[in-house]
Design an enzyme around this catalytic site. Structure first.
Site, PDB file in Angstrom:
ATOM      1  NE  ARG A  49      27.997  39.485  59.033  1.00 20.41           N
ATOM      2  CZ  ARG A  49      27.624  39.758  60.302  1.00 20.41           C
ATOM      3  NH1 ARG A  49      28.021  40.864  60.896  1.00 20.41           N
ATOM      4  NH2 ARG A  49      26.834  38.933  60.963  1.00 20.41           N
ATOM      5  CG  ASP A 175      38.105  54.813  42.294  1.00 17.66           C
ATOM      6  OD1 ASP A 175      39.208  54.223  42.254  1.00 17.66           O
ATOM      7  OD2 ASP A 175      37.042  54.307  41.889  1.00 17.66           O
TER       8      ASP A 175
HETATM    9  C1  LIG Z   1      38.059  53.184  38.809  1.00 20.33           C
HETATM   10  C2  LIG Z   1      37.192  52.053  39.301  1.00 20.33           C
HETATM   11  N1  LIG Z   1      36.606  52.144  40.496  1.00 20.33           N
HETATM   12  C3  LIG Z   1      35.822  51.154  40.978  1.00 20.33           C
HETATM   13  C4  LIG Z   1      35.562  50.020  40.240  1.00 20.33           C
HETATM   14  C5  LIG Z   1      34.659  48.971  40.792  1.00 20.33           C
HETATM   15  O1  LIG Z   1      35.373  47.904  41.297  1.00 20.33           O
HETATM   16  P1  LIG Z   1      34.885  46.382  41.308  1.00 20.33           P
HETATM   17  O2  LIG Z   1      34.694  45.959  39.880  1.00 20.33           O
HETATM   18  O3  LIG Z   1      35.982  45.666  42.023  1.00 20.33           O
HETATM   19  O4  LIG Z   1      33.584  46.350  42.059  1.00 20.33           O
HETATM   20  C6  LIG Z   1      36.173  49.866  38.987  1.00 20.33           C
HETATM   21  C7  LIG Z   1      35.918  48.666  38.190  1.00 20.33           C
HETATM   22  O5  LIG Z   1      36.261  48.603  37.015  1.00 20.33           O
HETATM   23  C8  LIG Z   1      37.002  50.923  38.503  1.00 20.33           C
HETATM   24  O6  LIG Z   1      37.592  50.855  37.293  1.00 20.33           O
END
Ligand SMILES: Cc1ncc(COP(=O)(O)O)c(C=O)c1O
Length: 380
Positions: A49, A175
């Site tokens: 971990r 993101d």
């Molecule tokens: C832009 C974006 N950020 C985060 C996520 C979340 O990721 P995960 O599904 O791997 O938890 C997604 C999932 O579709 C996403 O499209």
């Protein structure tokens, strides 16, 4: 010596294994490590971990690809998001969130962190002044953006929002899932933390779920790493290895995703069954200029609105054959979905609700003519 993106994707963190010369980092499928003496773990590894060499290889590679110093990988994109919020925020803090975002990201703010006393305000992230107006001086800790956004393909000006965040003493979290580090490197434009669902383009083959954080700030990186270990939502060694295998071809895959998406966006534009095409590569897209400034190309995601409304949007999704009807995105195979009833159902009734006539395409790397023929019959 600095290397190009494709070289880093194949070599960063991936030196041949010293004992055997194995060219591919081995899968260290172990939970624990023999120690040489009490308090003397070999090479610092004591428990998986806290540290695992296969995960380390992926983390180092992703940090290099994003132009950061610390990379951390997680069991999913949402686990990575959770770690940032726990590390940076506490009760009474405030976060500016995008007016368009992945439904699961919205759900974290609306249903999970709100219960810890974290408040949030959605703001139009394509409008720097609207984001500035949403800041609560002294309380706002994070401006959180996706760019391009999921599912409306909105574009945020990363450099503009970084200065808004920093003026307010807040951090900018980007993101970067839709763009991938090949198309966009937010840290170079001032972002403090980059988030990925590596499930998508980074892994690229729809065979593994994972998430990542990257930062150029080593102090912040240590804080995030502390939470990665303390909360424990790490990815396993095999998942890290699969993701790393995908990363090696990220550049070539992204170029083909972009080639195919450009052709499809052109085809959909002006099609009588389509009332609007949302693709930042189209000159008429309101974020086109900003996207051109901060992205190498415009990506493989396209959304469009069906002229015949929700029923027609659902019919198109159901009729597609080569485009697989499925959630997720970023894999080599093309996918189609209805965000309102699928990926973004959790945003129904909220300020982030998506239009009911919206169809989202994740354009894969198949033969473009075959993809166009499938859309032709589905739209027909
Ligand atoms: C832009 C974006 N950020 C985060 C996520 C979340 O990721 P995960 O599904 O791997 O938890 C997604 C999932 O579709 C996403 O499209």
């Amino acid at each position: 010596m600095s290397h190009g993106f494709e070289t880093l994707a194949i070599h960063a963190g991936q030196e041949p294994e010293p004992r055997t010369g194995a060219v591919v980092p081995p899968i260290y499928q172990t939970s624990t490590y023999a120690q040489d003496a009490v308090g003397a773990p070999r090479l610092g590894y004591e428990y998986s971990r806290s540290g695992n060499p296969t995960r380390d290889a992926l983390q180092e590679c992703l940090a290099a690809l994003e132009g950061g110093r610390v990379g951390l990988t997680f069991a999913s994109g949402l686990a990575a998001e959770d770690a940032v919020l726990r590390a940076l925020c506490g009760p009474g803090d405030h976060v500016v969130i995008p007016d368009d975002a992945y439904g699961g990201t919205y759900r974290i703010f609306a249903r999970v962190t709100q219960r810890w006393g974290l408040t949030w305000t959605p703001a139009r992230i394509s409008d720097v002044e609207a984001v500035r107006a949403a800041i609560r001086p002294g309380e706002t800790k994070i401006i959180w953006v996706e760019t391009p956004t999921n599912p409306l393909l909105g574009i945020a000006d990363i450099a503009g929002l970084a200065s808004v965040a920093h003026d307010a003493g807040a951090l900018l979290v980007v993101d970067n899932t839709f763009a991938s580090p090949y198309l966009q490197q937010p840290i170079a434009h001032g972002a403090d933390v980059v988030v990925h669902s590596t499930t998508k383009y980074v892994g690229g083959h729809s065979d593994v779920v994972g998430g990542a954080l990257v930062t150029a700030d080593t102090g912040l990186g240590q804080e995030l790493a502390y939470h990665q270990n303390a909360m424990g939502a790490v990815n396993g060694p095999f998942d890290a290895w699969l993701t790393l295998r995908g990363v090696k071809t990220l550049g070539v895959r992204m170029d083909r995703h972009c080639d195919n998406a450009e052709r499809i966006a052109d085809y959909l534009t002006g099609h009588p069954a389509v009332s609007q095409v949302l693709y930042p590569g189209l000159p008429e897209h309101p974020g086109h200029e900003t996207a051109a400034k901060q992205m190498r190309r415009f990506g493989g995601m396209i959304s469009f609105r069906a002229a015949g409304g929700e029923e027609q949007a659902v019919r198109i999704c159901n009729r597609a054959k080569l485009f697989v009807l499925a959630e997720s995105l970023g894999g080599v195979e093309s996918l189609i979905e209805h965000p309102g009833r699928m990926t973004h159902a959790s945003a129904a009734g909220s300020p982030l609700e998506v239009p009911a006539d919206l169809v989202r395409l994740s354009v894969g790397i198949e033969t473009a003519d075959d993809l166009l023929a499938d859309l032709e019959q589905a739209l027909g």
